[in-house]
Design a protein around this motif. Structure first.
Motif, PDB file in Angstrom:
ATOM      1  N   GLU A   1     123.965 -33.331 -16.781  1.00 29.52           N
ATOM      2  CA  GLU A   1     125.145 -32.967 -17.682  1.00 29.52           C
ATOM      3  C   GLU A   1     126.659 -32.052 -16.160  1.00 29.52           C
ATOM      4  O   GLU A   1     126.316 -32.278 -15.204  1.00 29.52           O
ATOM      5  CB  GLU A   1     124.668 -30.862 -17.215  1.00 29.52           C
ATOM      6  CG  GLU A   1     123.423 -31.216 -17.897  1.00 29.52           C
ATOM      7  CD  GLU A   1     122.424 -30.018 -17.993  1.00 29.52           C
ATOM      8  OE1 GLU A   1     123.255 -28.810 -17.033  1.00 29.52           O
ATOM      9  OE2 GLU A   1     121.539 -29.441 -18.700  1.00 29.52           O
ATOM     10  N   VAL A   2     127.354 -32.962 -16.695  1.00 26.61           N
ATOM     11  CA  VAL A   2     129.142 -32.621 -16.035  1.00 26.61           C
ATOM     12  C   VAL A   2     129.790 -31.701 -17.098  1.00 26.61           C
ATOM     13  O   VAL A   2     129.970 -31.402 -17.633  1.00 26.61           O
ATOM     14  CB  VAL A   2     129.837 -33.706 -16.357  1.00 26.61           C
ATOM     15  CG1 VAL A   2     131.347 -34.633 -15.307  1.00 26.61           C
ATOM     16  CG2 VAL A   2     128.835 -35.444 -15.984  1.00 26.61           C
ATOM     17  N   PHE A   3     130.425 -30.680 -15.743  1.00 29.22           N
ATOM     18  CA  PHE A   3     131.314 -29.657 -16.387  1.00 29.22           C
ATOM     19  C   PHE A   3     133.104 -29.740 -15.238  1.00 29.22           C
ATOM     20  O   PHE A   3     133.198 -29.163 -15.156  1.00 29.22           O
ATOM     21  CB  PHE A   3     130.870 -28.467 -16.268  1.00 29.22           C
ATOM     22  CG  PHE A   3     129.005 -28.363 -16.508  1.00 29.22           C
ATOM     23  CD1 PHE A   3     129.061 -27.519 -17.738  1.00 29.22           C
ATOM     24  CD2 PHE A   3     128.022 -28.632 -14.686  1.00 29.22           C
ATOM     25  CE1 PHE A   3     127.416 -28.027 -17.150  1.00 29.22           C
ATOM     26  CE2 PHE A   3     126.820 -28.161 -14.843  1.00 29.22           C
ATOM     27  CZ  PHE A   3     126.781 -28.056 -16.144  1.00 29.22           C
ATOM     28  N   PRO A   4     133.733 -30.430 -16.973  1.00 28.09           N
ATOM     29  CA  PRO A   4     134.976 -30.090 -15.859  1.00 28.09           C
ATOM     30  C   PRO A   4     135.659 -28.735 -16.126  1.00 28.09           C
ATOM     31  O   PRO A   4     135.429 -27.759 -16.762  1.00 28.09           O
ATOM     32  CB  PRO A   4     135.591 -31.177 -16.791  1.00 28.09           C
ATOM     33  CG  PRO A   4     135.145 -31.704 -17.924  1.00 28.09           C
ATOM     34  CD  PRO A   4     133.866 -30.686 -17.398  1.00 28.09           C
ATOM     35  N   ASP A   5     136.708 -28.268 -14.595  1.00 25.22           N
ATOM     36  CA  ASP A   5     136.262 -27.156 -14.358  1.00 25.22           C
ATOM     37  C   ASP A   5     137.389 -26.865 -13.990  1.00 25.22           C
ATOM     38  O   ASP A   5     138.800 -25.995 -13.166  1.00 25.22           O
ATOM     39  CB  ASP A   5     135.619 -26.535 -12.717  1.00 25.22           C
ATOM     40  CG  ASP A   5     136.072 -27.474 -11.849  1.00 25.22           C
ATOM     41  OD1 ASP A   5     136.286 -28.433 -11.748  1.00 25.22           O
ATOM     42  OD2 ASP A   5     135.477 -26.438 -11.043  1.00 25.22           O
ATOM     43  N   CYS A   6     138.956 -27.627 -14.142  1.00 29.69           N
ATOM     44  CA  CYS A   6     140.674 -27.822 -13.988  1.00 29.69           C
ATOM     45  C   CYS A   6     140.806 -27.824 -14.841  1.00 29.69           C
ATOM     46  O   CYS A   6     141.026 -28.415 -16.272  1.00 29.69           O
ATOM     47  CB  CYS A   6     140.834 -29.377 -12.872  1.00 29.69           C
ATOM     48  SG  CYS A   6     142.144 -29.294 -12.481  1.00 29.69           S
ATOM     49  N   SER A   7     141.951 -26.657 -15.545  1.00 35.32           N
ATOM     50  CA  SER A   7     142.823 -26.624 -16.607  1.00 35.32           C
ATOM     51  C   SER A   7     144.416 -27.831 -16.138  1.00 35.32           C
ATOM     52  O   SER A   7     145.226 -27.198 -17.048  1.00 35.32           O
ATOM     53  CB  SER A   7     143.729 -25.172 -16.618  1.00 35.32           C
ATOM     54  OG  SER A   7     144.202 -24.909 -15.218  1.00 35.32           O
ATOM     55  N   GLY A   8     144.238 -28.249 -14.708  1.00 38.47           N
ATOM     56  CA  GLY A   8     145.270 -29.139 -15.280  1.00 38.47           C
ATOM     57  C   GLY A   8     145.027 -30.754 -16.083  1.00 38.47           C
ATOM     58  O   GLY A   8     144.436 -31.281 -15.645  1.00 38.47           O
ATOM     59  N   GLN A   9     146.198 -31.547 -15.949  1.00 36.44           N
ATOM     60  CA  GLN A   9     146.510 -32.813 -15.318  1.00 36.44           C
ATOM     61  C   GLN A   9     145.889 -33.636 -14.764  1.00 36.44           C
ATOM     62  O   GLN A   9     146.229 -34.812 -13.810  1.00 36.44           O
ATOM     63  CB  GLN A   9     147.110 -32.964 -16.383  1.00 36.44           C
ATOM     64  CG  GLN A   9     147.781 -32.841 -17.330  1.00 36.44           C
ATOM     65  CD  GLN A   9     146.909 -33.392 -18.482  1.00 36.44           C
ATOM     66  OE1 GLN A   9     145.927 -34.383 -18.526  1.00 36.44           O
ATOM     67  NE2 GLN A   9     146.390 -32.787 -19.032  1.00 36.44           N
TER      68      GLN A   9
END
Length: 140
Positions: free
Chosen positions: A111-119
């Protein structure tokens, strides 16, 4: 691309998680993880990206640099199991906001969870010497 691929190994390159596969046509595939992730069996976390921050007992302050973290120990155990079982990815799910989930037998999920609001790149799937795909779209 990852569906039916054989899961070969789990490791890291500095603080980036790396999962290696052999594709259905024999191609070498990689999944590079630069965001939080975990490998779960049933309801138990076997390995998580946060484990890179914890040294193995007696490893000392340079545990991260000497690959002596709890992550490294867990990856070694998991790699022994992967080598024996040669599991194939049964399902790949791409969810909202870049969530990624891969499942293989026996009841194992990555399970992978991106947690950055930027590019900033969260993860990338690649064919060695070929195409690269990732999240967020257009950044890879």
């Amino acid at each position: 691309m990852l569906h039916q691929a054989v899961v070969r190994s789990v490791g890291r390159a500095v603080n980036m998680g790396v999962v290696e596969f052999t594709g259905a046509r024999g191609e070498e595939l990689g999944l590079h993880l630069q965001c939080p992730f975990r490998i779960v069996h049933d309801d138990r976390v076997l390995l998580g990206s946060h484990d890179m921050g914890y040294p193995q007992k007696g490893a000392g302050r340079d545990a991260f640099d000497t690959f002596s973290t709890m992550y490294d120990a867990g990856a070694e155990v998991l790699n022994d199991l992967l080598a024996k079982a040669e599991p194939q990815v049964e399902s790949v799910h791409l969810g909202k906001a870049g969530d990624l989930a891969l499942s293989w037998r026996p009841d194992v999920r990555l399970e992978v969870f991106p947690d950055c609001s930027g590019q900033e790149e969260a993860w990338r799937v690649l064919v060695r010497g070929g195409a690269h795909y990732g999240y967020p779209p257009g950044i890879v």
